[in-house]
Structures are given as C-alpha cells and as structure tokens.
Scaffold this active site. Structure first.
Site, PDB file in Angstrom:
ATOM      1  N   GLN A 145       0.502  -9.451  -5.954  1.00  0.00           N
ATOM      2  CA  GLN A 145      -0.181 -10.975  -6.229  1.00  0.00           C
ATOM      3  C   GLN A 145       0.323 -11.830  -7.318  1.00  0.00           C
ATOM      4  OE1 GLN A 145      -2.553 -11.940  -4.335  1.00  0.00           O
ATOM      5  NE2 GLN A 145      -3.575 -10.383  -3.516  1.00  0.00           N
ATOM      6  N   THR A 150       0.744  -1.486   0.303  1.00  0.00           N
ATOM      7  CA  THR A 150       0.202   0.042  -0.133  1.00  0.00           C
ATOM      8  C   THR A 150       0.896   0.947   0.332  1.00  0.00           C
ATOM      9  OG1 THR A 150      -1.976  -1.218   0.959  1.00  0.00           O
ATOM     10  CG2 THR A 150      -2.157   1.207   1.287  1.00  0.00           C
ATOM     11  N   THR A 175      13.153   5.437  10.234  1.00  0.00           N
ATOM     12  CA  THR A 175      14.678   4.343   9.927  1.00  0.00           C
ATOM     13  C   THR A 175      13.987   2.701   9.624  1.00  0.00           C
ATOM     14  OG1 THR A 175      15.613   5.656  12.014  1.00  0.00           O
ATOM     15  CG2 THR A 175      16.029   2.588  11.879  1.00  0.00           C
ATOM     16  N   GLY A 194       5.160  -7.829   1.869  1.00  0.00           N
ATOM     17  CA  GLY A 194       5.286  -9.082   2.181  1.00  0.00           C
ATOM     18  C   GLY A 194       5.028  -9.790   2.845  1.00  0.00           C
ATOM     19  N   HIS A 195       3.831  -9.690   2.821  1.00  0.00           N
ATOM     20  CA  HIS A 195       3.073 -10.822   3.681  1.00  0.00           C
ATOM     21  C   HIS A 195       2.286 -11.454   2.519  1.00  0.00           C
ATOM     22  CE1 HIS A 195      -0.929  -8.457   3.390  1.00  0.00           C
ATOM     23  NE2 HIS A 195      -0.129  -7.886   3.148  1.00  0.00           N
ATOM     24  N   CYS A 243      -9.720  -4.967   2.162  1.00  0.00           N
ATOM     25  CA  CYS A 243     -10.188  -3.950   2.340  1.00  0.00           C
ATOM     26  C   CYS A 243     -11.698  -3.546   2.751  1.00  0.00           C
ATOM     27  CB  CYS A 243      -8.993  -3.419   2.099  1.00  0.00           C
ATOM     28  SG  CYS A 243      -7.599  -3.175   2.214  1.00  0.00           S
TER      29      CYS A 243
END
Length: 404
Positions: free
Chosen positions: A195, A84, A253, A216-217, A342
């Site tokens: 995807q 996102t 960071t 990442g997920h 979402c």
C-alpha cells in the site's frame, strides 16, 4: 450459452483502490504484447532452446526493471503470485530460516497487519515457533517500546511490520524498527509495502529490511503478480519446493507476461509518484472539508491525516451494520469498503480498530475510502452525497435489532 455481462451503471464512483486498482492502459498493452509474442514463439524460461532463451531474456529484463524501481539488486527480486504469497514466503520462510540458523523461536507481527501476515500465527505454532502481536497506539501506529531493550531481541527470529496499514492507512515506524535492531542480533525484518509504493518512495536497499513484499494489482499491474525482495544471504526455508525456480524460493514456471506487466506498472508508479501523492492529498482534503460541512458530529476520521497516507481515509460512523452502508452506497453507484478486501461481506468488528482501543460497536461502524490516479472530485462528492442515506439504512437496522 455465454454468461451475461454484469450490469454497469452509467455513472459509477470507484473508491476502493486499496482493494484493487485498475490495470494501467500501458500495462495492459505490455501484457498483451508479451503474451502474443510468447504465443508466437513459445518457450519455458528454463528451457535451453531459442524460445526458452527468449522467454528468459524477457523475464530477466523485467527483473532488472523491478529492481531499479524498488532500489534493489536484480538477484534480490523473486516473482510471486501476489503480496499474499510474498508475505507467507517472507514471514514463515524467514522465521524457519532464522530458527534453523540461530535457534530463535519468537515471531513478532504488528497489530495492523493484513491477514496474509497475521494468519501465519497458526502455522508458526505448528512449526514450533511462537507468534506474538505487537500493540498499536490509539492512532493505529505500532508501538515499539518493548523493543527498546536490546535483551528483548535475543530470542526473536523475525519481526514483520507493514509499511502502510491497508485497512486504516497508517504509516508504520519501519525505519525506527531497523534502527533499533543491532545487526549482530541476526533478527530478520520484513515489511509489506504493497500500500506504500504508490505515494511513498520506498527503497529496499536504503530501508535496511531483509524482506519486502509487493502486490501487482495495488499499483496498476495485473492481479496474480507480485514480488518478494530478499536480501542476499537471508535464510529462507520455503514451503514451495519443486524445480528450483526463483532462487529455489518459489518453484513453478514464472509468469513472464505478468512479470513484464508488473515492471511496466512499477515504472509508471515511480515516475508519477509525486504527482499521485499531491492528487490524493487534494482529494482527501476535499473529502474532509465536505464531511465537516455536512456530517459534523456524526462521522469522525479514525486516523488523523498526519499519521496516514493520503490515499486511504478511514471513517467511524454510529452504526453496527456496515453491510447496510455498503449496500446503500452500492445502490447509489459508490463503491467503498468496510475494511480490508478479505473481510468484505463479513459483518464483524474490525480487529485492528479494536486494538486501537475502540469498542466492538465502534469497530463495526467503519468505512474505508481509498483513491487512485483516476479518482475525481465528483467521485468524492458522490460519496458524501450518498452517505446520509447509507447511514440512515445502517441505523434503521440498529433500531430493528434493538427491538428484538
């Protein structure tokens, strides 16, 4: 007093991998080991002391590994908090940068985009740009006919076309879009490949886009990690200024442990991609066979298999209450989605399905089944067995609503 742990059924069938897929065991180990190492010898990657240099090495090693997996250069890898954020940086950052360089105002996005891209339209308007949505076919594929005229490109700052639509699974014509673009026209092209990575060999350099987003997920990495690939020389005006981290594109960071874990997940994904594709295709074929046997005439596949990745199967059902379907499925231990994550819990017609030419009622009665590496035939069978009860629940609400 500690909060009670959520109740888990003895058998659950998770078929919502497009929303999020479990962290791979090796990835979790890498994350824990890196976190422990940084706890024992702390350091900000920007610091010059030994601890900082150690953290910096871990971060840059992860950057190199990610670049190798995605066919990019190390300097093109920008770590983010997820797809996102990567989408927002790419679409608006790229559009602002292109506008500053060329004066162009138009931003085009496909009609199957995730809201992370589609919702940029309001921001675009506020920034003096003009966001437009490209039409899609009845099969959910972006129509590029309007872009076949070279003159059409002259005022376009950026075009964003997702590689695989997260809601319906369709593979989009990104390669064709790149071929249509003439380099001299300076239009930037972005694709969200979140995807696609699990089953499609997407190579950033070979693809020819300027910007690409990864979460990442979606590949067995940690939630809260992501990547924006930005080709050298791509003009980006960021809305995340600060300490100048990540090429000045994404200040803050960096999450070193997250970057290491994401690199580990991508390496596993690339190594097992062909196997994952065959596994998903076998599951999809079994699902379609079972549906033809038990639900013929009631359930239809929204997108024919040849247009979609095998990991996402989108179904249309005769009900206006997808929330009843989901609740009934959940009671049977089957976890699916009515659309993109979402939109979960919100009963409204799918905008993507309506752009495919379906009615509002047809765009309400939809389910998305998405599989992962640990999905089994038993999971698919559990879904098919639970489907008649779920459909009855939805249609019962339809009848009640009709009596009002």
């Amino acid at each position: 007093m500690t909060s009670p742990s959520p109740r888990v059924r003895a058998t659950e069938h998770y078929l919502d991998h497009a929303a999020t897929t479990p962290m791979l065991p090796g990835v979790l180990d890498a994350w824990i080991q890196t976190t422990q190492l940084l706890s024992q010898r702390p350091g900000n990657p920007a610091a010059l002391h030994g601890g900082g240099r150690g953290a910096r090495k871990l971060l840059e090693d992860a950057r190199e590994r990610v670049a190798t997996c995605l066919g990019a250069e190390r300097a093109e890898v920008v770590f983010t908090s997820g797809a996102t954020e990567s989408d927002a940086l790419a679409v608006m950052g790229g559009a602002r940068g292109a506008h500053s360089r060329t004066g162009r105002r138009r931003v085009l996005v496909s009609g199957v985009e995730h809201d992370a891209v589609l919702e940029q339209s309001t921001i675009a308007d506020a920034a003096g740009l003009a966001c437009e949505v490209l039409p899609i076919s009845a099969y959910g594929v972006t129509d590029l006919a309007s872009l076949e005229d070279a003159q059409e490109w002259l005022d376009i700052a950026l075009i964003s076309v997702v590689y695989v639509a997260s809601e319906i699974g369709t593979i989009q014509p990104v390669e064709s879009l790149v071929k249509l673009r003439a380099e001299a026209l300076q239009t930037l092209i972005h694709t969200d490949a979140a995807q696609a990575i699990s089953t499609v060999d997407v190579r950033f350099g070979a693809l020819g886009v300027d910007l690409m987003s990864i979460g990442g997920h979606k590949v067995g990495g940690p939630v809260g990690t992501g990547v924006l690939l930005a080709k050298r020389g791509t003009p980006l005006i960021t809305d995340r200024p600060g300490g100048g981290h990540e090429r000045g594109i994404r200040s803050g960071t960096p999450d070193v442990a997250g970057a290491v874990a994401l690199a580990t997940a991508l390496e596993y994904t690339v190594e097992h991609r062909e196997m994952a594709h065959h596994h998903a295709a076998a599951l999809r074929d079994h699902l379609l066979h079972r549906l033809a046997q038990t639900c013929a005439g009631l359930v239809t596949v929204t997108v024919p298999p040849q247009y979609a990745v095998p990991t996402i199967i989108h179904l249309s059902l005769p009900t206006r209450h997808p929330e009843a379907l989901l609740m009934s499925m959940d009671a049977d231990g089957v976890h699916v989605s009515a659309g993109s994550a979402c939109h979960a819990g919100v009963t409204r017609p799918s905008a993507v399905v309506m752009r495919m030419g379906r009615t509002a009622d047809q765009a309400l009665g939809v389910l998305r089944i998405s599989t992962g590496k640990d999905t089994t035939i038993a999971d698919i069978d559990a879904f098919v067995d639970a489907l008649p009860r779920a459909l009855n629940a939805g249609q019962a609400l339809d009848r009640l609503e009709g009596q009002r």
